[in-house]
Design a protein around this motif. Sequence first.
Motif, PDB file in Angstrom:
ATOM      1  N   GLU A  80       0.842  -1.211   0.000  1.00 48.88           N
ATOM      2  CA  GLU A  80       0.000   0.000   0.000  1.00 48.88           C
ATOM      3  C   GLU A  80       0.869   1.250   0.000  1.00 48.88           C
ATOM      4  O   GLU A  80       0.472   2.289  -0.529  1.00 48.88           O
ATOM      5  N   VAL A  81       2.025   1.166   0.637  1.00 45.21           N
ATOM      6  CA  VAL A  81       3.045   2.207   0.560  1.00 45.21           C
ATOM      7  C   VAL A  81       4.372   1.500   0.295  1.00 45.21           C
ATOM      8  O   VAL A  81       4.529   0.317   0.595  1.00 45.21           O
ATOM      9  N   SER A  82       5.321   2.226  -0.244  1.00 49.17           N
ATOM     10  CA  SER A  82       6.601   1.608  -0.577  1.00 49.17           C
ATOM     11  C   SER A  82       7.678   2.064   0.407  1.00 49.17           C
ATOM     12  O   SER A  82       7.591   3.154   0.986  1.00 49.17           O
ATOM     13  N   PRO A  83       8.714   1.250   0.608  1.00 46.78           N
ATOM     14  CA  PRO A  83       9.835   1.686   1.445  1.00 46.78           C
ATOM     15  C   PRO A  83      10.462   2.981   0.946  1.00 46.78           C
ATOM     16  O   PRO A  83      10.894   3.811   1.759  1.00 46.78           O
ATOM     17  N   VAL A  84      10.503   3.164  -0.357  1.00 43.39           N
ATOM     18  CA  VAL A  84      11.078   4.401  -0.909  1.00 43.39           C
ATOM     19  C   VAL A  84      10.222   5.604  -0.525  1.00 43.39           C
ATOM     20  O   VAL A  84      10.738   6.664  -0.122  1.00 43.39           O
ATOM     21  N   GLU A  85       8.909   5.444  -0.638  1.00 44.63           N
ATOM     22  CA  GLU A  85       7.998   6.535  -0.264  1.00 44.63           C
ATOM     23  C   GLU A  85       8.123   6.876   1.215  1.00 44.63           C
ATOM     24  O   GLU A  85       8.225   8.054   1.593  1.00 44.63           O
ATOM     25  N   VAL A  86       8.136   5.853   2.056  1.00 46.16           N
ATOM     26  CA  VAL A  86       8.199   6.068   3.499  1.00 46.16           C
ATOM     27  C   VAL A  86       9.547   6.676   3.894  1.00 46.16           C
ATOM     28  O   VAL A  86       9.605   7.612   4.700  1.00 46.16           O
ATOM     29  N   THR A  87      10.628   6.162   3.337  1.00 48.94           N
ATOM     30  CA  THR A  87      11.962   6.670   3.662  1.00 48.94           C
ATOM     31  C   THR A  87      12.123   8.109   3.182  1.00 48.94           C
ATOM     32  O   THR A  87      12.664   8.962   3.901  1.00 48.94           O
ATOM     33  N   GLY A  88      11.649   8.397   1.976  1.00 52.51           N
ATOM     34  CA  GLY A  88      11.731   9.770   1.473  1.00 52.51           C
ATOM     35  C   GLY A  88      10.966  10.741   2.346  1.00 52.51           C
ATOM     36  O   GLY A  88      11.442  11.845   2.640  1.00 52.51           O
ATOM     37  N   GLU A 108      12.333  -2.464  -1.496  1.00 54.38           N
ATOM     38  CA  GLU A 108      11.170  -2.401  -2.397  1.00 54.38           C
ATOM     39  C   GLU A 108      11.262  -3.470  -3.477  1.00 54.38           C
ATOM     40  O   GLU A 108      10.257  -4.148  -3.787  1.00 54.38           O
ATOM     41  N   ALA A 109      12.470  -3.650  -4.020  1.00 57.17           N
ATOM     42  CA  ALA A 109      12.653  -4.664  -5.068  1.00 57.17           C
ATOM     43  C   ALA A 109      12.453  -6.072  -4.504  1.00 57.17           C
ATOM     44  O   ALA A 109      11.837  -6.933  -5.159  1.00 57.17           O
ATOM     45  N   GLU A 110      12.948  -6.316  -3.313  1.00 61.27           N
ATOM     46  CA  GLU A 110      12.771  -7.634  -2.699  1.00 61.27           C
ATOM     47  C   GLU A 110      11.298  -7.935  -2.449  1.00 61.27           C
ATOM     48  O   GLU A 110      10.816  -9.047  -2.741  1.00 61.27           O
ATOM     49  N   ILE A 111      10.593  -6.969  -1.901  1.00 57.91           N
ATOM     50  CA  ILE A 111       9.181  -7.183  -1.586  1.00 57.91           C
ATOM     51  C   ILE A 111       8.369  -7.409  -2.859  1.00 57.91           C
ATOM     52  O   ILE A 111       7.439  -8.227  -2.895  1.00 57.91           O
ATOM     53  N   ALA A 112       8.736  -6.704  -3.938  1.00 60.47           N
ATOM     54  CA  ALA A 112       8.049  -6.897  -5.220  1.00 60.47           C
ATOM     55  C   ALA A 112       8.231  -8.317  -5.740  1.00 60.47           C
ATOM     56  O   ALA A 112       7.368  -8.846  -6.452  1.00 60.47           O
ATOM     57  N   ALA A 115      21.315   9.925   4.150  1.00 59.70           N
ATOM     58  CA  ALA A 115      20.187  10.000   3.217  1.00 59.70           C
ATOM     59  C   ALA A 115      20.392   9.108   1.997  1.00 59.70           C
ATOM     60  O   ALA A 115      19.488   8.345   1.620  1.00 59.70           O
ATOM     61  N   ASP A 116      21.544   9.202   1.335  1.00 59.94           N
ATOM     62  CA  ASP A 116      21.750   8.429   0.107  1.00 59.94           C
ATOM     63  C   ASP A 116      21.730   6.932   0.394  1.00 59.94           C
ATOM     64  O   ASP A 116      21.103   6.160  -0.340  1.00 59.94           O
ATOM     65  N   ARG A 117      22.413   6.531   1.449  1.00 60.77           N
ATOM     66  CA  ARG A 117      22.447   5.102   1.785  1.00 60.77           C
ATOM     67  C   ARG A 117      21.049   4.609   2.154  1.00 60.77           C
ATOM     68  O   ARG A 117      20.645   3.499   1.781  1.00 60.77           O
ATOM     69  N   ALA A 118      20.303   5.434   2.903  1.00 63.39           N
ATOM     70  CA  ALA A 118      18.953   5.038   3.297  1.00 63.39           C
ATOM     71  C   ALA A 118      18.073   4.831   2.067  1.00 63.39           C
ATOM     72  O   ALA A 118      17.314   3.848   1.993  1.00 63.39           O
ATOM     73  N   MET A 119      18.169   5.713   1.095  1.00 67.29           N
ATOM     74  CA  MET A 119      17.348   5.556  -0.104  1.00 67.29           C
ATOM     75  C   MET A 119      17.762   4.312  -0.894  1.00 67.29           C
ATOM     76  O   MET A 119      16.910   3.606  -1.446  1.00 67.29           O
ATOM     77  N   ASP A 120      19.067   4.026  -0.927  1.00 64.12           N
ATOM     78  CA  ASP A 120      19.514   2.805  -1.603  1.00 64.12           C
ATOM     79  C   ASP A 120      18.957   1.565  -0.907  1.00 64.12           C
ATOM     80  O   ASP A 120      18.511   0.613  -1.557  1.00 64.12           O
ATOM     81  N   ARG A 121      18.996   1.572   0.433  1.00 63.84           N
ATOM     82  CA  ARG A 121      18.450   0.452   1.198  1.00 63.84           C
ATOM     83  C   ARG A 121      16.943   0.310   0.959  1.00 63.84           C
ATOM     84  O   ARG A 121      16.411  -0.801   0.861  1.00 63.84           O
TER      85      ARG A 121
END
Length: 468
Positions: free
Chosen positions: A22-30, A62-66, A51-57
Amino acid sequence: MTSTSLHYEPLTVVSERIRRREVSPVEVTGAMLDRIGELDSRYHSYATVLADRAMDRAKTAEAEIAKGIWRGPLHGVPLALKDLCYTTFSPSAGGTTMHREFTPPYNATVVDRLEQAGAVTLGKLKMTEGAYTSHHPDDQAPLNPWNTGYWVGSSSTGSGVATAAGLCYGSLGSDTGGSIRFPSATCGLTGIKPTWGRVSRHGVFPLADSLDHVGPMARTAADAAALLGAIAGADPNDPTALQDPVPDYLANLGTGIRGLTIGIDRSYANDGIDGEVVAALNEAERVLVSLGAKIRDVRIPPFEKLVSLWIPMCSVETAIAHNHTYPARASEYGPDLKALIDQGRSLTGIEVGEINHERLKFSGGLAAVFQEIDLLLIPTMPMTVPSLARMSEYGEDPSVLNGILRFTAPFDFTGSPTITLPNGIDHGGMPLSMQLVGRHVSEDLLVRAGHAYQSVTDWHTRRPPDLA
């Protein structure tokens, strides 16, 4: 004063929303990084934002969950670390100035376990110097989001502030004399000081090894349980880590507390304690009874002498921990940590032996109390949250510090697990707090009781008024 905004949703709720996509890790982290950028210049909770490392993580999660890969309730959830946790990807200063550029060659075990669980590390959180009572004079201390003129506690200050301000979904703290519990109390959080050894201390800057505990700070008992489940357990790199298997702390969270016996030492919990603290504890007792718990009056062993020995015990072990840099680099230390180490270096073997004898007596007496009860109910602090002005008047007066340590230090000496829970708001609008204490390795029972209490109260949903 409640909020349903994304940044204040419980960790476990955000986790489930991420799992359901329903929400993505990228959306939540951003969103969390944007909030840190907006607010933390006022509250100063982060030592380092990654910030950069967090967005990479977050993208990896997100890719794993997909692909249908699910690592558990922390997968894709943004968290933060107290800066005494070693990280290869960021300096680990431990609240000092001398280690500001120190990047360890390995991660703390707790860091590896969070990342293996799929958590997104937002950054490292500020703390008092060496995890003692005060920040280094050259460091800006974090400010309490409930009221910036009031104490945050020590030493997990950044962890308390960031979690309360919605700048992470949960954090790690450490507790030697109350350093998970004080910031949890002053910031309206739920914190778990686990049994000593339940969580590995490998790769964690020590203050006093035999007193140090690493544990989670969060906004609900369920959230703290999810964090604890990821970091607890045996560790070949820490021979003091307990071998007991780690239960699924979330599995039986909703089974309630009917039939449990909760002990109260009314003299210990009430005598000389602020009236608002006592009233909130009495109301919490009523709620626990309404949930089916039985109350038994108990008497804990004499505690005053033991509490008075916490500073000496801490001083000896701190002197050991800093032996490689003190006195060689004494000029780089702040005055409070320096004084503690000097005290520790001056103690005699006889004095240390006396402390250990007192510790053993209290521990044995407390174990006997737990033959009659399942949990012990006590306040977290003897007073309402003090103002910074009041704390500066106290200074480092040992008698004042001993008073504050009344409900915390004894259970660092014994290694007993506790859960800290918000249980009211005082006349000045600051959070009130209580603790439940358990037998060794009874964290599953503590989180169950904490969740039961929070299922019928809303103190844990209250937010700092300016941020709600």
